[in-house]
Enzyme design. Structure first.
Site, PDB file in Angstrom:
ATOM      1  N   ILE A  92      35.111  41.135  40.823  1.00  0.00           N
ATOM      2  CA  ILE A  92      35.865  39.878  40.784  1.00  0.00           C
ATOM      3  C   ILE A  92      37.184  40.085  40.037  1.00  0.00           C
ATOM      4  CG2 ILE A  92      35.861  37.581  39.719  1.00  0.00           C
ATOM      5  CD1 ILE A  92      32.833  37.504  40.292  1.00  0.00           C
ATOM      6  N   TYR A 155      51.480  45.447  39.416  1.00  0.00           N
ATOM      7  CA  TYR A 155      50.084  45.232  39.000  1.00  0.00           C
ATOM      8  C   TYR A 155      50.063  44.373  37.722  1.00  0.00           C
ATOM      9  CZ  TYR A 155      45.103  46.195  39.339  1.00  0.00           C
ATOM     10  OH  TYR A 155      43.751  46.069  39.498  1.00  0.00           O
ATOM     11  N   LYS A 162      42.511  44.640  33.482  1.00  0.00           N
ATOM     12  CA  LYS A 162      41.604  45.781  33.749  1.00  0.00           C
ATOM     13  C   LYS A 162      41.402  46.618  32.481  1.00  0.00           C
ATOM     14  CE  LYS A 162      40.642  45.187  38.166  1.00  0.00           C
ATOM     15  NZ  LYS A 162      39.346  44.561  38.515  1.00  0.00           N
TER      16      LYS A 162
HETATM   17  P1  NAD Z   1      38.192  40.805  47.443  1.00  0.00           P
HETATM   18  O1  NAD Z   1      39.261  39.780  47.575  1.00  0.00           O
HETATM   19  O2  NAD Z   1      37.343  41.043  48.625  1.00  0.00           O
HETATM   20  O3  NAD Z   1      37.252  40.470  46.192  1.00  0.00           O
HETATM   21  C1  NAD Z   1      37.696  39.758  45.058  1.00  0.00           C
HETATM   22  C2  NAD Z   1      36.622  38.717  44.795  1.00  0.00           C
HETATM   23  O4  NAD Z   1      36.879  37.992  43.592  1.00  0.00           O
HETATM   24  C3  NAD Z   1      36.533  37.684  45.942  1.00  0.00           C
HETATM   25  O5  NAD Z   1      35.218  37.657  46.432  1.00  0.00           O
HETATM   26  C4  NAD Z   1      36.881  36.378  45.254  1.00  0.00           C
HETATM   27  O6  NAD Z   1      36.221  35.270  45.815  1.00  0.00           O
HETATM   28  C5  NAD Z   1      36.391  36.669  43.837  1.00  0.00           C
HETATM   29  N1  NAD Z   1      36.913  35.734  42.850  1.00  0.00           N
HETATM   30  C6  NAD Z   1      38.216  35.473  42.526  1.00  0.00           C
HETATM   31  N2  NAD Z   1      38.262  34.522  41.582  1.00  0.00           N
HETATM   32  C7  NAD Z   1      36.975  34.177  41.277  1.00  0.00           C
HETATM   33  C8  NAD Z   1      36.374  33.251  40.391  1.00  0.00           C
HETATM   34  N3  NAD Z   1      37.104  32.456  39.569  1.00  0.00           N
HETATM   35  N4  NAD Z   1      34.999  33.172  40.359  1.00  0.00           N
HETATM   36  C9  NAD Z   1      34.249  33.943  41.164  1.00  0.00           C
HETATM   37  N5  NAD Z   1      34.775  34.850  42.035  1.00  0.00           N
HETATM   38  C10 NAD Z   1      36.113  34.948  42.095  1.00  0.00           C
HETATM   39  O7  NAD Z   1      38.942  42.141  46.995  1.00  0.00           O
HETATM   40  P2  NAD Z   1      38.391  43.558  46.490  1.00  0.00           P
HETATM   41  O8  NAD Z   1      39.561  44.458  46.602  1.00  0.00           O
HETATM   42  O9  NAD Z   1      37.138  43.907  47.177  1.00  0.00           O
HETATM   43  O10 NAD Z   1      38.156  43.304  44.934  1.00  0.00           O
HETATM   44  C11 NAD Z   1      36.911  43.545  44.287  1.00  0.00           C
HETATM   45  C12 NAD Z   1      37.151  44.232  42.958  1.00  0.00           C
HETATM   46  O11 NAD Z   1      37.632  45.547  43.190  1.00  0.00           O
HETATM   47  C13 NAD Z   1      38.182  43.551  42.062  1.00  0.00           C
HETATM   48  O12 NAD Z   1      37.753  43.625  40.718  1.00  0.00           O
HETATM   49  C14 NAD Z   1      39.411  44.423  42.267  1.00  0.00           C
HETATM   50  O13 NAD Z   1      40.320  44.354  41.175  1.00  0.00           O
HETATM   51  C15 NAD Z   1      38.735  45.766  42.356  1.00  0.00           C
HETATM   52  N6  NAD Z   1      39.578  46.859  42.896  1.00  0.00           N
HETATM   53  C16 NAD Z   1      40.160  46.707  44.108  1.00  0.00           C
HETATM   54  C17 NAD Z   1      40.951  47.743  44.594  1.00  0.00           C
HETATM   55  C18 NAD Z   1      41.658  47.613  45.937  1.00  0.00           C
HETATM   56  O14 NAD Z   1      42.609  48.350  46.175  1.00  0.00           O
HETATM   57  N7  NAD Z   1      41.220  46.720  46.812  1.00  0.00           N
HETATM   58  C19 NAD Z   1      41.129  48.916  43.850  1.00  0.00           C
HETATM   59  C20 NAD Z   1      40.490  49.035  42.625  1.00  0.00           C
HETATM   60  C21 NAD Z   1      39.711  47.988  42.144  1.00  0.00           C
END
Ligand code: NAD
Length: 255
Positions: A92, A155, A162
């Site tokens: 999240i 970022y 993070k």
């Molecule tokens: P995503 O948009 O699919 O997932 C993000 C999730 O956070 C969503 O399901 C959203 O509904 C949820 N969210 C946001 N605000 C919220 C709240 N107040 N309460 C509950 N849920 C909430 O995108 P993702 O890329 O799969 O992200 C998942 C994780 O991976 C995140 O922590 C992101 O920072 C991390 N991440 C992503 C990447 C990338 O490049 N996509 C790289 C490294 C880390």
């Protein structure tokens, strides 16, 4: 089957592109019974379209991490339906668009609080609620990104969130280790998802990452999911408080 007779709670599934969804599929493949959380009705509709792909129908619960009552209600349902919990996935993050587009120097107080609350403090909320259900110990994984330790364009406040998340992982790991509960961070390379689309210039970042990573390519969600499976399972039983990188070897590269 690595997760046979295990129960796992995976948060942060928004749609079929979500890293959390790939992790859910990996845990399901290895025999875990799942609870999946979603933010609101839009995300619920997205999940309902894809849950049929899982071997075992999951429990779907709403969980808005900025609201203690919502987190409490979600865990009450998980407790009622699954009982014990063996794994928890935190996937999240959220920051306002304007706090990602401009200078970090100009981040507003509200924007800072919001990003840190949703993206970092939420781990405390989930872990605190999960602790009493993890009666046999277990594995907790939180998704993070290299922007926590390096300056990555656009970022901004999310990098600071993070960094807090990663530090929190170590403090939580230090406290919960005596109960056999392990908490690790998984730092993924850039992947096209709903959240990453909110980062200005993400396509350029994605392209450059592939050029500069040791493997000369980007990682995909299934590679991240398999590492998350490892961290949730007994295979990683001797590890806690670590951040592991699934980034195609981007971080190790110098000139
Ligand atoms: P995503 O948009 O699919 O997932 C993000 C999730 O956070 C969503 O399901 C959203 O509904 C949820 N969210 C946001 N605000 C919220 C709240 N107040 N309460 C509950 N849920 C909430 O995108 P993702 O890329 O799969 O992200 C998942 C994780 O991976 C995140 O922590 C992101 O920072 C991390 N991440 C992503 C990447 C990338 O490049 N996509 C790289 C490294 C880390």
């Amino acid at each position: 089957m690595l997760m046979k007779d295990s129960n796992a709670f995976v948060t942060g599934v928004a749609n079929h592109r979500s890293i959390a969804w790939a992790i859910a599929r990996a845990l399901d493949r290895e025999g875990a019974r799942l609870a999946l959380s979603y933010l609101g009705d839009r995300e619920k509709e997205g999940i309902e379209k894809i849950v049929g792909q899982l071997q075992t129908p999951p429990l779907l619960v709403q969980c808005y991490v900025s609201d203690d009552d919502s987190v409490g209600a979600a865990f009450t349902r998980v407790s009622d339906e699954l009982g014990r919990l063996d794994a928890l996935v935190h996937a999240i993050a959220f920051a306002r668009r304007e706090d990602l587009d401009g200078r970090y120097t100009d981040t507003s107080r509200d924007g800072y609080h919001l990003a840190l609350d949703v993206s970092a403090f939420s781990l405390n909320c989930l872990v605190r609620a999960a602790e009493s259900l993890m009666t046999d110990g277990g594995g907790i994984v939180a998704l993070t990104y290299l922007g926590s330790e390096r300056v990555v364009a656009n970022y901004n406040v999310m990098g600071v969130a993070k960094a807090a998340l990663e530090s929190g992982i170590r403090y939580l790991a230090g406290e919960l280790g005596e109960r056999g509960i392990r908490i690790n961070g998984l730092s993924a390379g850039p992947i096209k998802t709903l959240a990453s689309r909110g980062i200005k210039g993400f396509s350029t970042m994605h392209k450059l990452h592939a050029e500069r990573a040791a493997l000369r390519r980007n990682v995909d969600v299934d590679e991240v999911a398999d590492a998350a499976l490892f961290l949730c399972s007994r295979l990683s039983r001797g590890m806690t408080g670590e951040i592991i990188y699934v980034d195609g070897g981007y971080r190790i590269m110098g000139l």
